[in-house]
Design an enzyme around this catalytic site. Structure first.
Site, PDB file in Angstrom:
ATOM      1  N   ASP A   9      -4.019  -3.943  -2.148  1.00 19.27           N
ATOM      2  CA  ASP A   9      -2.637  -4.008  -2.378  1.00 19.27           C
ATOM      3  C   ASP A   9      -1.944  -4.427  -1.137  1.00 19.27           C
ATOM      4  O   ASP A   9      -2.249  -3.967   0.150  1.00 19.27           O
ATOM      5  CB  ASP A   9      -2.032  -2.469  -2.357  1.00 19.27           C
ATOM      6  CG  ASP A   9      -0.477  -2.089  -2.487  1.00 19.27           C
ATOM      7  OD1 ASP A   9       0.095  -3.036  -2.371  1.00 19.27           O
ATOM      8  OD2 ASP A   9      -0.259  -0.883  -2.288  1.00 19.27           O
ATOM      9  N   ASP A 113       1.738  -8.250  -5.914  1.00 19.21           N
ATOM     10  CA  ASP A 113       0.814  -8.100  -4.838  1.00 19.21           C
ATOM     11  C   ASP A 113      -0.367  -6.936  -4.714  1.00 19.21           C
ATOM     12  O   ASP A 113      -0.966  -6.521  -3.956  1.00 19.21           O
ATOM     13  CB  ASP A 113       1.482  -7.655  -3.478  1.00 19.21           C
ATOM     14  CG  ASP A 113       2.001  -6.367  -3.533  1.00 19.21           C
ATOM     15  OD1 ASP A 113       2.097  -5.546  -4.742  1.00 19.21           O
ATOM     16  OD2 ASP A 113       2.127  -5.708  -2.534  1.00 19.21           O
ATOM     17  N   GLU A 114      -0.708  -6.884  -6.024  1.00 14.76           N
ATOM     18  CA  GLU A 114      -1.918  -5.829  -6.308  1.00 14.76           C
ATOM     19  C   GLU A 114      -2.826  -6.350  -7.426  1.00 14.76           C
ATOM     20  O   GLU A 114      -2.373  -7.168  -8.233  1.00 14.76           O
ATOM     21  CB  GLU A 114      -1.156  -4.595  -6.993  1.00 14.76           C
ATOM     22  CG  GLU A 114      -0.780  -3.782  -6.078  1.00 14.76           C
ATOM     23  CD  GLU A 114      -0.187  -2.287  -6.345  1.00 14.76           C
ATOM     24  OE1 GLU A 114      -1.046  -1.745  -7.193  1.00 14.76           O
ATOM     25  OE2 GLU A 114       1.026  -1.953  -5.980  1.00 14.76           O
TER      26      GLU A 114
END
Ligand code: TTP
Ligand code: CA
Length: 365
Positions: A9, A113-114
């Site tokens: 993350d 973003d993960e």
């Protein structure tokens, strides 16, 4: 083999990118806003850096409220396309660290973003190696994109996801089966991934506060309150059990194989036969699904457990074993000419997959 899943993350992603682009923002509270355009600061906060969070600013709150909490903060508009291009590059870096995908999907991007990475094969089920790999990922992203991330490593997606948020920013948290209960049980049930506000409230009414309380609660009672599927899931999640597979985004699947060499070596004549065998397996899988490929990637793990990948995009989409072997041999020779440490494991994978075209008719020529 013990399953090993890594969850990554990125830290305060949009705001971190803005900080990177504008060094003058360093040390200041930065708030990235989704502005509605009606008036100045009418809109909500997309995210903010950790300095802004100290003032109580959070994602989702009105920008005007954030301004009241910290009038000195710098407010910037969202630049989604730009963040997406950064995200794409990060995801490409990450994919290289995931298993080649022998037993199905091994890379799952879950948001801008993960992502989850299956690294069971890469690490041979060893959590110490997984830690090394996690550190290598952090280093590469910091070097190439000047951004930090938080990583969680666990025996499944549920635990990996929860571990990545345990230490933020720039953290890395390992939770193996051995320390699973120590990690999970003291947490509030609301922290269990998949439990929303409504469920958390209901559980609290039942006297269930911590994950341990939930793990020890009578499953029949849980089922009578939440239904069979949800009740069973709650009980299992509290015990840290989760068998859910990773799911590749459509169109970005890759197929590959990795294996350990009989001995650590730099000798092409020892390495290539193994790659040839792995390539054969890959072609078999492609044929079964009638797929052709355009990208060939060679992966290697050396005797110091450092991982390398080298890719080549071909001019055309192809499907023959010969084409795969030719590309693999070329990448291997190039790699060996610049690498001095003996290799321990090697792999090959293909991407840019497409359904094989049917035979052309005479009229097409
Ligand atoms: P998150 O990962 O939830 O947050 P973050 O990366 O900003 O911060 P953290 O260090 O806590 O992980 O979301 C990723 C990006 O998605 C975030 O940078 C901005 C965007 N986003 C929104 O636009 N609106 C929202 O409500 C949230 C939660 C995120
Ligand atoms: Ca994030």
């Amino acid at each position: 083999m013990q399953r090993v899943i890594l969850h990554i993350d990125m830290d305060y992603f949009y705001a971190a990118i803005e900080e990177r682009e504008k060094p003058e923002l360093r040390g200041k509270a930065v708030v990235v806003c989704m502005l509605s355009g009606r008036s100045e600061l009418s809109g909500s906060v997309s995210t903010c850096n950790y300095i802004a969070r100290e003032f109580g600013i959070r994602s989702g709150m009105p920008c005007s409220r954030a301004k009241k909490l910290n009038p000195e903060a710098i407010f910037l508009p969202v630049r989604k396309e730009f963040y997406t291009s950064v995200s794409d590059r990060i995801m490409e870096i990450l994919r290289n660290y995931a298993d080649p995908g022998e037993n199905g999907d091994s890379f799952e991007q879950t948001s801008i973003d993960e992502a989850f990475l299956e690294i069971t094969d890469r690490t041979e089920g060893d959590f110490n190696l997984a830690f090394e790999l996690g550190m290598q990922i952090k280093e590469e992203i910091k070097e190439k994109e000047k951004l930090t991330c938080s990583i969680g490593i666990g025996p499944n997606k549920l635990i990996a996801k929860m571990a990545s948020s345990a230490k933020k920013p720039d953290g890395i948290t390992i939770v193996s089966s051995q320390n699973l209960e120590g990690f999970l049980w003291p947490l509030k049930v609301s922290k269990l991934w998949g439990i929303g506000d409504v469920t958390a409230k209901k559980l609290q009414e039942m006297g269930i506060v911590t994950v341990k309380d939930l793990a020890e609660y009578d499953v029949i009672k849980l089922i009578s309150t939440f239904g069979k599927a949800r009740g069973t899931w709650l009980k299992q999640a509290a015990a840290g059990i989760d068998d859910s597979p990773l799911k590749e985004r459509e169109g970005s699947e890759q197929i590959g194989r990795i294996a350990t060499l009989p001995e650590d070596t730099l000798d092409q004549e020892l390495i290539f036969p193994l790659l040839e065998m792995l390539a054969g397996d890959v072609i078999e899988k492609l044929n079964l699904r009638e797929l052709s490929f355009r990208v060939v990637t060679f992966t290697a793990i050396n005797s110091n457990f450092r991982m390398y990948t080298r890719s080549r995009t071909l001019n055309h989409t192809v499907s023959s074993k010969e084409a795969l072997l030719e590309a693999t041999r070329e990448i291997l020779s190039e790699f060996l000419s610049e690498n001095r440490t003996e290799l321990r494991r090697v792999g090959v994978r293909v991407g840019g997959l497409q359904k094989k075209k049917g035979q052309k008719s005479l009229f097409d020529y």
